[in-house]
Design a protein around this motif. Structure first.
Motif, PDB file in Angstrom:
ATOM      1  N   GLU A  14      27.267  44.616  37.754  1.00  0.00           N
ATOM      2  CA  GLU A  14      27.354  45.272  39.047  1.00  0.00           C
ATOM      3  C   GLU A  14      27.459  46.780  38.861  1.00  0.00           C
ATOM      4  OE1 GLU A  14      30.783  43.434  40.806  1.00  0.00           O
ATOM      5  OE2 GLU A  14      29.659  41.666  41.420  1.00  0.00           O
ATOM      6  N   GLU A  15      27.564  47.471  39.949  1.00  0.00           N
ATOM      7  CA  GLU A  15      27.693  48.931  39.938  1.00  0.00           C
ATOM      8  C   GLU A  15      28.874  49.385  39.071  1.00  0.00           C
ATOM      9  OE1 GLU A  15      28.946  52.323  43.259  1.00  0.00           O
ATOM     10  OE2 GLU A  15      28.443  50.306  43.909  1.00  0.00           O
ATOM     11  N   TYR A  16      29.957  48.596  39.076  1.00  0.00           N
ATOM     12  CA  TYR A  16      31.175  48.976  38.349  1.00  0.00           C
ATOM     13  C   TYR A  16      31.186  48.493  36.910  1.00  0.00           C
ATOM     14  CZ  TYR A  16      32.805  50.128  43.002  1.00  0.00           C
ATOM     15  OH  TYR A  16      32.916  50.663  44.253  1.00  0.00           O
ATOM     16  N   GLY A  17      30.123  47.837  36.477  1.00  0.00           N
ATOM     17  CA  GLY A  17      30.037  47.384  35.098  1.00  0.00           C
ATOM     18  C   GLY A  17      29.693  45.911  34.995  1.00  0.00           C
ATOM     19  N   LYS A  18      29.913  45.361  33.805  1.00  0.00           N
ATOM     20  CA  LYS A  18      29.638  43.949  33.529  1.00  0.00           C
ATOM     21  C   LYS A  18      30.964  43.193  33.539  1.00  0.00           C
ATOM     22  CE  LYS A  18      25.877  45.353  30.515  1.00  0.00           C
ATOM     23  NZ  LYS A  18      25.519  45.576  29.116  1.00  0.00           N
ATOM     24  N   PHE A  19      30.933  41.971  34.109  1.00  0.00           N
ATOM     25  CA  PHE A  19      32.144  41.175  34.238  1.00  0.00           C
ATOM     26  C   PHE A  19      31.905  39.755  33.738  1.00  0.00           C
ATOM     27  CE2 PHE A  19      32.356  44.477  37.411  1.00  0.00           C
ATOM     28  CZ  PHE A  19      33.674  44.903  37.371  1.00  0.00           C
ATOM     29  N   GLY A  20      32.899  39.207  33.086  1.00  0.00           N
ATOM     30  CA  GLY A  20      32.913  37.811  32.668  1.00  0.00           C
ATOM     31  C   GLY A  20      34.339  37.311  32.784  1.00  0.00           C
ATOM     32  N   TRP A  21      34.523  35.974  32.792  1.00  0.00           N
ATOM     33  CA  TRP A  21      35.851  35.418  32.995  1.00  0.00           C
ATOM     34  C   TRP A  21      36.096  34.266  32.044  1.00  0.00           C
ATOM     35  CZ3 TRP A  21      32.258  36.724  36.546  1.00  0.00           C
ATOM     36  CH2 TRP A  21      32.571  37.783  37.408  1.00  0.00           C
ATOM     37  N   ILE A  22      37.346  34.159  31.601  1.00  0.00           N
ATOM     38  CA  ILE A  22      37.777  33.072  30.734  1.00  0.00           C
ATOM     39  C   ILE A  22      39.121  32.547  31.225  1.00  0.00           C
ATOM     40  CG2 ILE A  22      36.555  33.983  28.711  1.00  0.00           C
ATOM     41  CD1 ILE A  22      39.325  35.009  27.697  1.00  0.00           C
ATOM     42  N   LEU A  23      39.516  31.384  30.699  1.00  0.00           N
ATOM     43  CA  LEU A  23      40.862  30.860  30.935  1.00  0.00           C
ATOM     44  C   LEU A  23      41.595  30.824  29.612  1.00  0.00           C
ATOM     45  CD1 LEU A  23      40.387  27.809  33.352  1.00  0.00           C
ATOM     46  CD2 LEU A  23      41.211  30.100  33.912  1.00  0.00           C
ATOM     47  N   ASP A  24      42.873  31.238  29.621  1.00  0.00           N
ATOM     48  CA  ASP A  24      43.684  31.090  28.419  1.00  0.00           C
ATOM     49  C   ASP A  24      44.222  29.658  28.371  1.00  0.00           C
ATOM     50  OD1 ASP A  24      46.094  30.914  29.903  1.00  0.00           O
ATOM     51  OD2 ASP A  24      46.709  32.959  29.451  1.00  0.00           O
ATOM     52  N   PRO A  25      44.901  29.255  27.290  1.00  0.00           N
ATOM     53  CA  PRO A  25      45.359  27.869  27.170  1.00  0.00           C
ATOM     54  C   PRO A  25      46.326  27.416  28.263  1.00  0.00           C
ATOM     55  CG  PRO A  25      45.460  28.957  25.039  1.00  0.00           C
ATOM     56  CD  PRO A  25      45.139  30.021  26.059  1.00  0.00           C
ATOM     57  N   GLU A  26      46.952  28.358  28.988  1.00  0.00           N
ATOM     58  CA  GLU A  26      47.887  27.984  30.053  1.00  0.00           C
ATOM     59  C   GLU A  26      47.266  28.088  31.438  1.00  0.00           C
ATOM     60  OE1 GLU A  26      51.784  29.592  29.744  1.00  0.00           O
ATOM     61  OE2 GLU A  26      51.999  28.940  27.667  1.00  0.00           O
ATOM     62  N   GLY A  27      45.953  28.281  31.497  1.00  0.00           N
ATOM     63  CA  GLY A  27      45.261  28.306  32.779  1.00  0.00           C
ATOM     64  C   GLY A  27      45.249  29.644  33.477  1.00  0.00           C
ATOM     65  N   ASN A  28      45.623  30.709  32.794  1.00  0.00           N
ATOM     66  CA  ASN A  28      45.550  32.047  33.377  1.00  0.00           C
ATOM     67  C   ASN A  28      44.117  32.555  33.270  1.00  0.00           C
ATOM     68  OD1 ASN A  28      48.478  32.665  33.840  1.00  0.00           O
ATOM     69  ND2 ASN A  28      48.530  32.255  31.644  1.00  0.00           N
ATOM     70  N   LYS A  29      43.569  32.980  34.391  1.00  0.00           N
ATOM     71  CA  LYS A  29      42.224  33.542  34.388  1.00  0.00           C
ATOM     72  C   LYS A  29      42.288  34.983  33.907  1.00  0.00           C
ATOM     73  CE  LYS A  29      38.090  33.922  37.279  1.00  0.00           C
ATOM     74  NZ  LYS A  29      37.567  33.758  38.644  1.00  0.00           N
ATOM     75  N   ILE A  30      41.387  35.350  33.023  1.00  0.00           N
ATOM     76  CA  ILE A  30      41.306  36.703  32.489  1.00  0.00           C
ATOM     77  C   ILE A  30      39.916  37.235  32.794  1.00  0.00           C
ATOM     78  CG2 ILE A  30      41.372  38.118  30.403  1.00  0.00           C
ATOM     79  CD1 ILE A  30      43.193  35.887  29.189  1.00  0.00           C
TER      80      ILE A  30
END
Length: 137
Positions: A113-129
């Motif tokens: 997007e205009e603000y950059g590139k984004f991707g998402w993952i989950l850590d082992p406790e279900g926190n989205k990063i």
């Protein structure tokens, strides 16, 4: 393009904190509380940028973000947590591939997007990063 050894060694790595996102029952009221009691100037918004500065206080490229989201915002899904961190990265696609190969759960497809590139993952406790590669320049 020819890359230096330093650039190659920094490919696909975390570069720093991009921001903190917090779910709130009333994001506008929470932002107003942070402004009133903590002195953070939200200027009527539910997010604020903290620009980077050097030791002398001069602005440098980049910023951190503090942002509030509605409690039912789908942006945090599939995580059920109330907080999501955003990490600045070098070479998002290299990092995502390495994480995927390591068995890390990738959430959705990366976007540019205009603000950059984004991707998402989950850590082992279900926190989205959220992983963010800022635009060049």
């Amino acid at each position: 393009m020819i890359c230096t050894l330093e650039q190659i060694n920094n490919m696909g790595k975390i570069a720093g904190l991009g921001g903190v996102f917090i779910k709130a029952i009333d994001p506008q009221a929470l932002a107003a509380w942070y402004q009133k009691y903590l002195g953070i100037d939200f200027s009527g918004n539910i997010y604020v940028d903290f620009p980077f500065t050097d030791k002398e206080g001069n602005l440098t490229p980049g910023y951190n973000v503090l942002s509030f989201f509605k409690e039912d915002s789908p942006y945090f899904h599939p995580s059920t947590k109330k907080v999501m961190i955003n990490l600045r990265v070098n070479d998002l696609f290299v990092l995502l591939e390495r994480l995927k190969n390591g068995g890390v759960e990738i959430v959705g497809d990366p976007v540019e997007e205009e603000y950059g590139k984004f991707g998402w993952i989950l850590d082992p406790e279900g926190n989205k990063i959220e992983l963010w590669e800022p635009p060049e320049g």
